[in-house]
Scaffold this motif. Sequence first.
Motif, PDB file in Angstrom:
ATOM      1  N   ASN A  46      -4.653   4.806   1.439  1.00 24.06           N
ATOM      2  CA  ASN A  46      -5.513   5.392   0.398  1.00 24.06           C
ATOM      3  C   ASN A  46      -6.587   6.301   0.974  1.00 24.06           C
ATOM      4  N   ALA A  47      -6.923   6.125   2.248  1.00 25.86           N
ATOM      5  CA  ALA A  47      -7.901   7.016   2.880  1.00 25.86           C
ATOM      6  C   ALA A  47      -7.347   8.440   2.974  1.00 25.86           C
ATOM      7  N   ARG A  48      -6.040   8.564   3.074  1.00 22.80           N
ATOM      8  CA  ARG A  48      -5.354   9.862   3.135  1.00 22.80           C
ATOM      9  C   ARG A  48      -4.028   9.741   2.400  1.00 22.80           C
ATOM     10  N   PRO A  49      -4.069   9.663   1.055  1.00 22.58           N
ATOM     11  CA  PRO A  49      -2.831   9.458   0.298  1.00 22.58           C
ATOM     12  C   PRO A  49      -1.799  10.542   0.607  1.00 22.58           C
ATOM     13  N   GLY A  50      -0.599  10.104   0.838  1.00 25.56           N
ATOM     14  CA  GLY A  50       0.504  11.019   1.094  1.00 25.56           C
ATOM     15  C   GLY A  50       1.732  10.545   0.351  1.00 25.56           C
ATOM     16  N   ASP A  51       2.849  11.182   0.634  1.00 26.83           N
ATOM     17  CA  ASP A  51       4.072  10.800  -0.066  1.00 26.83           C
ATOM     18  C   ASP A  51       4.880   9.751   0.706  1.00 26.83           C
ATOM     19  N   ARG A  52       4.335   9.249   1.812  1.00 27.03           N
ATOM     20  CA  ARG A  52       4.991   8.199   2.593  1.00 27.03           C
ATOM     21  C   ARG A  52       4.052   7.003   2.707  1.00 27.03           C
ATOM     22  N   PHE A  53       4.638   5.817   2.664  1.00 27.67           N
ATOM     23  CA  PHE A  53       3.858   4.592   2.807  1.00 27.67           C
ATOM     24  C   PHE A  53       4.606   3.668   3.750  1.00 27.67           C
ATOM     25  N   ASN A  54       3.941   3.266   4.805  1.00 26.71           N
ATOM     26  CA  ASN A  54       4.519   2.316   5.750  1.00 26.71           C
ATOM     27  C   ASN A  54       3.746   1.017   5.624  1.00 26.71           C
ATOM     28  N   GLY A  55       4.340   0.064   4.921  1.00 29.28           N
ATOM     29  CA  GLY A  55       3.666  -1.201   4.711  1.00 29.28           C
ATOM     30  C   GLY A  55       4.645  -2.350   4.674  1.00 29.28           C
ATOM     31  N   LEU A  56       4.108  -3.524   4.503  1.00 26.28           N
ATOM     32  CA  LEU A  56       4.913  -4.742   4.498  1.00 26.28           C
ATOM     33  C   LEU A  56       5.922  -4.747   3.361  1.00 26.28           C
ATOM     34  N   VAL A  57       5.493  -4.339   2.179  1.00 28.25           N
ATOM     35  CA  VAL A  57       6.387  -4.335   1.021  1.00 28.25           C
ATOM     36  C   VAL A  57       6.381  -2.960   0.350  1.00 28.25           C
ATOM     37  N   ARG A  58       7.437  -2.700  -0.384  1.00 25.47           N
ATOM     38  CA  ARG A  58       7.641  -1.397  -1.026  1.00 25.47           C
ATOM     39  C   ARG A  58       6.851  -1.318  -2.330  1.00 25.47           C
ATOM     40  N   ARG A  64       8.714   4.301   3.507  1.00 24.61           N
ATOM     41  CA  ARG A  64       9.032   4.444   2.092  1.00 24.61           C
ATOM     42  C   ARG A  64       8.434   5.742   1.577  1.00 24.61           C
ATOM     43  N   ARG A  65       9.208   6.443   0.775  1.00 23.40           N
ATOM     44  CA  ARG A  65       8.752   7.721   0.233  1.00 23.40           C
ATOM     45  C   ARG A  65       8.365   7.519  -1.225  1.00 23.40           C
ATOM     46  N   LEU A  66       7.134   7.923  -1.532  1.00 23.84           N
ATOM     47  CA  LEU A  66       6.650   7.878  -2.904  1.00 23.84           C
ATOM     48  C   LEU A  66       7.123   9.137  -3.624  1.00 23.84           C
ATOM     49  N   ARG A  67       7.300   9.046  -4.909  1.00 21.00           N
ATOM     50  CA  ARG A  67       7.743  10.218  -5.673  1.00 21.00           C
ATOM     51  C   ARG A  67       6.732  11.354  -5.583  1.00 21.00           C
ATOM     52  N   GLU A  68       5.467  10.975  -5.472  1.00 20.06           N
ATOM     53  CA  GLU A  68       4.394  11.956  -5.292  1.00 20.06           C
ATOM     54  C   GLU A  68       3.251  11.283  -4.554  1.00 20.06           C
ATOM     55  N   PRO A  69       2.461  12.042  -3.826  1.00 17.41           N
ATOM     56  CA  PRO A  69       1.311  11.435  -3.126  1.00 17.41           C
ATOM     57  C   PRO A  69       0.392  10.748  -4.134  1.00 17.41           C
ATOM     58  N   ARG A  70       0.017   9.526  -3.832  1.00 17.20           N
ATOM     59  CA  ARG A  70      -0.874   8.782  -4.740  1.00 17.20           C
ATOM     60  C   ARG A  70      -1.514   7.626  -4.011  1.00 17.20           C
ATOM     61  N   ARG A  71      -2.558   7.104  -4.643  1.00 18.38           N
ATOM     62  CA  ARG A  71      -3.219   5.912  -4.139  1.00 18.38           C
ATOM     63  C   ARG A  71      -2.386   4.702  -4.556  1.00 18.38           C
ATOM     64  N   ILE A  72      -2.473   3.655  -3.772  1.00 19.14           N
ATOM     65  CA  ILE A  72      -1.708   2.438  -4.033  1.00 19.14           C
ATOM     66  C   ILE A  72      -2.679   1.307  -4.356  1.00 19.14           C
ATOM     67  N   ASP A  73      -2.288   0.450  -5.280  1.00 20.97           N
ATOM     68  CA  ASP A  73      -3.100  -0.686  -5.717  1.00 20.97           C
ATOM     69  C   ASP A  73      -2.898  -1.851  -4.744  1.00 20.97           C
ATOM     70  N   ALA A  74      -3.930  -2.195  -3.989  1.00 22.60           N
ATOM     71  CA  ALA A  74      -3.840  -3.240  -2.966  1.00 22.60           C
ATOM     72  C   ALA A  74      -3.558  -4.604  -3.580  1.00 22.60           C
ATOM     73  N   GLU A  75      -4.166  -4.914  -4.701  1.00 21.33           N
ATOM     74  CA  GLU A  75      -3.951  -6.220  -5.333  1.00 21.33           C
ATOM     75  C   GLU A  75      -2.496  -6.373  -5.776  1.00 21.33           C
ATOM     76  N   ARG A  76      -1.943  -5.339  -6.353  1.00 23.22           N
ATOM     77  CA  ARG A  76      -0.539  -5.394  -6.779  1.00 23.22           C
ATOM     78  C   ARG A  76       0.380  -5.555  -5.571  1.00 23.22           C
ATOM     79  N   GLN A  77       0.093  -4.822  -4.498  1.00 27.28           N
ATOM     80  CA  GLN A  77       0.904  -4.937  -3.283  1.00 27.28           C
ATOM     81  C   GLN A  77       0.803  -6.336  -2.691  1.00 27.28           C
ATOM     82  N   ALA A  78      -0.385  -6.949  -2.736  1.00 31.84           N
ATOM     83  CA  ALA A  78      -0.562  -8.304  -2.205  1.00 31.84           C
ATOM     84  C   ALA A  78       0.262  -9.309  -3.006  1.00 31.84           C
ATOM     85  N   GLU A  79       0.307  -9.139  -4.321  1.00 26.81           N
ATOM     86  CA  GLU A  79       1.121 -10.025  -5.157  1.00 26.81           C
ATOM     87  C   GLU A  79       2.603  -9.856  -4.842  1.00 26.81           C
ATOM     88  N   ILE A  80       3.039  -8.616  -4.656  1.00 27.41           N
ATOM     89  CA  ILE A  80       4.431  -8.344  -4.296  1.00 27.41           C
ATOM     90  C   ILE A  80       4.743  -8.993  -2.943  1.00 27.41           C
TER      91      ILE A  80
END
Length: 130
Positions: free
Chosen positions: A46-58, A69-85
């Motif tokens: 989120n400090a530099r939103p891009g169209d790629r995300f390298n994280g534990l879950v998609r 993982r490639r995002l459809r468009e550069p965007r910020r990601i919700d950390a709480e939602r990712q933690a639940e996933i």
Amino acid sequence: MATVTFRDETATGRPVAVWEVTGLPERMTVRELIRLRVREEVARHNARPGDRFNGLVRPADAETERGGRRLREPRRIDAERQAEIAERAFLANGFFVLAGDRQVEDLDDVVDLTADPDLVFIKLVALVGG
């Protein structure tokens, strides 16, 4: 205060990524460590939103590609939602965690970070037709 080293490895033991987080309590649950890890990787993205995300879950709507993982468009990601996933993925054996030389099996297992400061995350890949 403790420092933890997060390591991502393949099922064959090949290192994929390594980073440290300092200033942690000496003991944390696996749930807390997974959530911490996800918050850290989402904050970096989120400090530099891009169209790629390298994280534990998609993230939702991202496509898995070689090397991330490639995002459809550069965007910020919700950390709480990712933690639940991530929690659901752990419970469904989507990845497992090694603390020192032992596999932790429950989100409420407590890890002594002074004794086991290295956490290895191994993502499991579903086999085609399996």
